[in-house]
Write an enzyme that holds these catalytic residues in place. Sequence first.
Site, PDB file in Angstrom:
ATOM      1  N   ARG A  16       7.990  -3.030  -3.317  1.00  0.00           N
ATOM      2  CA  ARG A  16       6.753  -3.717  -2.929  1.00  0.00           C
ATOM      3  C   ARG A  16       5.535  -2.887  -3.322  1.00  0.00           C
ATOM      4  NH1 ARG A  16       1.962  -3.164  -0.275  1.00  0.00           N
ATOM      5  NH2 ARG A  16       2.992  -1.992   1.393  1.00  0.00           N
ATOM      6  N   ASP A  17       5.291  -1.794  -2.616  1.00  0.00           N
ATOM      7  CA  ASP A  17       4.119  -0.975  -2.919  1.00  0.00           C
ATOM      8  C   ASP A  17       4.282  -0.276  -4.267  1.00  0.00           C
ATOM      9  OD1 ASP A  17       1.610  -0.152  -2.327  1.00  0.00           O
ATOM     10  OD2 ASP A  17       2.130   1.061  -0.599  1.00  0.00           O
ATOM     11  N   TYR A 144       1.278  -3.557  10.096  1.00  0.00           N
ATOM     12  CA  TYR A 144       0.510  -2.562   9.345  1.00  0.00           C
ATOM     13  C   TYR A 144      -0.934  -2.546   9.848  1.00  0.00           C
ATOM     14  CZ  TYR A 144       3.478  -1.410   5.234  1.00  0.00           C
ATOM     15  OH  TYR A 144       4.441  -0.916   4.371  1.00  0.00           O
ATOM     16  N   GLU A 146      -3.921  -1.678   8.120  1.00  0.00           N
ATOM     17  CA  GLU A 146      -4.501  -1.314   6.826  1.00  0.00           C
ATOM     18  C   GLU A 146      -5.784  -0.501   7.010  1.00  0.00           C
ATOM     19  OE1 GLU A 146      -5.668  -3.422   2.561  1.00  0.00           O
ATOM     20  OE2 GLU A 146      -5.784  -4.590   4.418  1.00  0.00           O
ATOM     21  N   THR A 179      -4.218   4.305   3.515  1.00  0.00           N
ATOM     22  CA  THR A 179      -4.276   3.328   2.432  1.00  0.00           C
ATOM     23  C   THR A 179      -4.894   3.876   1.159  1.00  0.00           C
ATOM     24  OG1 THR A 179      -4.423   1.564   4.088  1.00  0.00           O
ATOM     25  CG2 THR A 179      -5.081   1.001   1.837  1.00  0.00           C
ATOM     26  N   HIS A 207       2.596   5.979   6.519  1.00  0.00           N
ATOM     27  CA  HIS A 207       2.651   5.503   5.141  1.00  0.00           C
ATOM     28  C   HIS A 207       1.620   6.286   4.337  1.00  0.00           C
ATOM     29  CE1 HIS A 207       2.965   1.979   2.183  1.00  0.00           C
ATOM     30  NE2 HIS A 207       1.827   2.532   1.797  1.00  0.00           N
ATOM     31  N   HIS A 209      -0.269   7.855   0.888  1.00  0.00           N
ATOM     32  CA  HIS A 209      -0.576   7.722  -0.535  1.00  0.00           C
ATOM     33  C   HIS A 209      -0.930   9.099  -1.096  1.00  0.00           C
ATOM     34  CE1 HIS A 209      -0.551   3.389  -1.683  1.00  0.00           C
ATOM     35  NE2 HIS A 209      -0.433   3.277  -0.368  1.00  0.00           N
TER      36      HIS A 209
END
Length: 507
Positions: A16-17, A144, A146, A179, A207, A209
């Site tokens: 997905r990501d 989530y 975001e 994010t 999560h 990045h």
Amino acid sequence: MSVSQRYIEVMDTTLRDGEQTSGVSFSPIEKLTIAQLLLTEVKVDRIEIASARVSEGEFAAVKAITKWAKANGFLNRIEVLTFVDGDVSVQWMQKAGAKVMNLLTKGSLNHLTHQLKKKPEQHFEEVAAVIALAKKKGLECNVYLEDWSNGMRDSKEYVFQYLDFLQHQPVKRIMLPDTLGVLIPSEVYAYISEIVQRYPGIHFDFHAHNDYDLGTANVLEGVKAGAHGIHLTINGMGERAGNAPLASAIAVLNDFMPSVKTSVAEKSLYTVSKLVETFSGFRIPVNKPVVGENVFTQTAGIHADGDKKNKLYFSDLMPERFGRKREYALGKTSGKANIENNLQQLGIQLSEPDLKKVTQRIIELGDRKEVVTQADLPYIISDILDSNTIENKVRIENYVLTHASRLRPSATVEIVINGELFEEHAQGDGQYDAFMNALKKVYKKKKQELPTLTDYAVRIPPGGKTDALCETIITWNYSNKEFKTRGLDSDQTVSAIKATQKMLNLI
């Protein structure tokens, strides 16, 4: 798992990501293959495989994965990103056969105000409606937040207002994404610690990045702070600079956090990494930790020497953990120790004088920026030992080979025979044929016949790279006797010329 170890859920979001990597699009069968490997071989806990409503291809991929997952008992480990859109995403989930939805909501007041143009209470009401509908339809729901990282920096009151609301909703996990990859490790630790302590009964995922190349470090701090789950991708794929990479994060947790445990099988990480590289076309940097081609390769001779003497350059990050092996590069910095290690792996032993000659030849090749591999070694050895038996009374000093469209190839050759210099020019059907025709002119002056070429074979080591060393073996007939000479070079014609020079000295 020992009693004192805390279990960390690993959710892989490559499909997905990770698929949001620019230029990457997996086919349905590729998605299914990767999903199967992640759950059965790598053994992650959960996989996020798609975003709802994206395309027919995405829908087909999700249907194929959920069909396989249902038949094999994995359906509750398949997750899909959904949206606050009334019943649209929920209906899409039902048609696709998925059971776990990851609802994308706003984790910062900035996003809520400027993107949705809504008040917190209105957003919460719409979120609650989607969660209630999902529950009614038999779907499990994670949420989530975001832009949560900026939310904690700039609108913490909103984040806590939202979490106060969510703690009373029927959700299984709340997922905290950095994010834009803007957090530093100390912030990750501080923010997650505060949240986990304030809401001890809620499962929180982190999560990360990788925009500042801090993804793995942030995962480590998030787990230290009490996160219950982490989101990762194969090869660090993902939008912009990507997500925290699965292989690196697992190695770091295994080596530096003995108090936690994951289900991931380290030995499968490299295999699935290479498969995803092939399917995605997203090339793995050779120096990428754990999965890069060079990361278990010693290049400097002093390192290879230290490894032989007491494993002086070994660490806990051993290649065997990941189904790989340590290699010793061959080039201008190699030294004898690197070469001996490679010979040992091939089961070859050389005398000290021959080892020195092979080492010198590899250094020469390295100076020309040629990549020398272990598979090249037998060719180099054959060339060196073959050359040892020949006295060089004939030297090909210089040559110019030309090849042009619609013109016959030609060669100009300068050759020394017993101290006497000759130069001739000739044409031929190919560059090597032109070279041989020029030689024939020289030997005609000397009233000497050249042997007849009866066979011409070219070999390269396994791998098929265009810069590989090339061995040309030529069989000659001279006075009714056959003999062979070998030449070695990265250029096929040059290797043939080297084999020819050996022939000229033998006759």
